[in-house]
Design a protein around this motif. Structure first.
Motif, PDB file in Angstrom:
ATOM      1  N   GLU A  15     -32.648   0.597  -4.067  1.00 61.15           N
ATOM      2  CA  GLU A  15     -34.047   0.906  -4.343  1.00 61.15           C
ATOM      3  C   GLU A  15     -34.251   2.414  -4.308  1.00 61.15           C
ATOM      4  O   GLU A  15     -33.721   3.089  -3.426  1.00 61.15           O
ATOM      5  CB  GLU A  15     -34.967   0.242  -3.325  1.00 61.15           C
ATOM      6  CG  GLU A  15     -35.014  -1.257  -3.446  1.00 61.15           C
ATOM      7  CD  GLU A  15     -36.037  -1.896  -2.534  1.00 61.15           C
ATOM      8  OE1 GLU A  15     -36.375  -3.056  -2.810  1.00 61.15           O
ATOM      9  OE2 GLU A  15     -36.490  -1.256  -1.570  1.00 61.15           O
ATOM     10  N   ALA A  17     -37.515   5.131  -4.583  1.00 59.13           N
ATOM     11  CA  ALA A  17     -38.975   5.270  -4.600  1.00 59.13           C
ATOM     12  C   ALA A  17     -39.348   6.736  -4.734  1.00 59.13           C
ATOM     13  O   ALA A  17     -38.604   7.622  -4.309  1.00 59.13           O
ATOM     14  CB  ALA A  17     -39.572   4.700  -3.312  1.00 59.13           C
ATOM     15  N   ARG A  72     -45.794   1.625  -6.572  1.00 55.55           N
ATOM     16  CA  ARG A  72     -45.519   1.714  -5.142  1.00 55.55           C
ATOM     17  C   ARG A  72     -46.840   1.827  -4.396  1.00 55.55           C
ATOM     18  O   ARG A  72     -47.709   2.614  -4.795  1.00 55.55           O
ATOM     19  CB  ARG A  72     -44.653   2.949  -4.892  1.00 55.55           C
ATOM     20  CG  ARG A  72     -44.208   3.129  -3.488  1.00 55.55           C
ATOM     21  CD  ARG A  72     -43.155   4.257  -3.463  1.00 55.55           C
ATOM     22  NE  ARG A  72     -42.771   4.523  -2.117  1.00 55.55           N
ATOM     23  CZ  ARG A  72     -43.285   5.498  -1.372  1.00 55.55           C
ATOM     24  NH1 ARG A  72     -44.175   6.324  -1.879  1.00 55.55           N
ATOM     25  NH2 ARG A  72     -42.904   5.661  -0.135  1.00 55.55           N
ATOM     26  N   LEU A  78     -41.561   2.464  -7.644  1.00 54.07           N
ATOM     27  CA  LEU A  78     -40.395   1.912  -6.952  1.00 54.07           C
ATOM     28  C   LEU A  78     -39.513   1.277  -8.010  1.00 54.07           C
ATOM     29  O   LEU A  78     -39.985   0.506  -8.843  1.00 54.07           O
ATOM     30  CB  LEU A  78     -40.821   0.859  -5.927  1.00 54.07           C
ATOM     31  CG  LEU A  78     -39.696   0.068  -5.263  1.00 54.07           C
ATOM     32  CD1 LEU A  78     -38.859   0.976  -4.366  1.00 54.07           C
ATOM     33  CD2 LEU A  78     -40.250  -1.092  -4.470  1.00 54.07           C
TER      34      LEU A  78
END
Length: 88
Positions: A15, A17, A72, A78
């Motif tokens: 992930e 972000a 996000r 994200l």
């Protein structure tokens, strides 16, 4: 994060972000198109040509994975990449 299923298949989840300007809700399906730039991206805030996410998607696809992008909470975006893990 490494996840597996009952059949013993493993996947690596990555992930990323940011806290940028975000992507308008109606444009999330377009973000992986080559040369796409969100309607709220102006040159003074968000520079670029719109090829980065298309390139990342082609790499992830070539490895049998998938990628998704979403808003996000608190602003920004994200991105989640899921890649298969080969067992040796």
């Amino acid at each position: 994060l490494l996840v597996g299923d009952i059949a013993g298949n493993c996947r690596q989840v990555i992930e990323v972000a940011d806290r940028g300007i975000g992507i308008p809700a109606g444009e999330h399906k377009q973000i992986f198109e080559k040369f796409f730039r969100a309607s709220n991206a102006d040159g003074s805030v968000a520079t670029g040509t719109g090829v980065g996410l298309a390139l990342v998607q082609s790499i992830v696809d070539a490895h049998g994975g998938r990628i998704a992008g979403m808003a996000r909470e608190g602003g920004g975006s994200l991105f989640q990449m899921t890649l298969p893990v080969k067992r040796s």
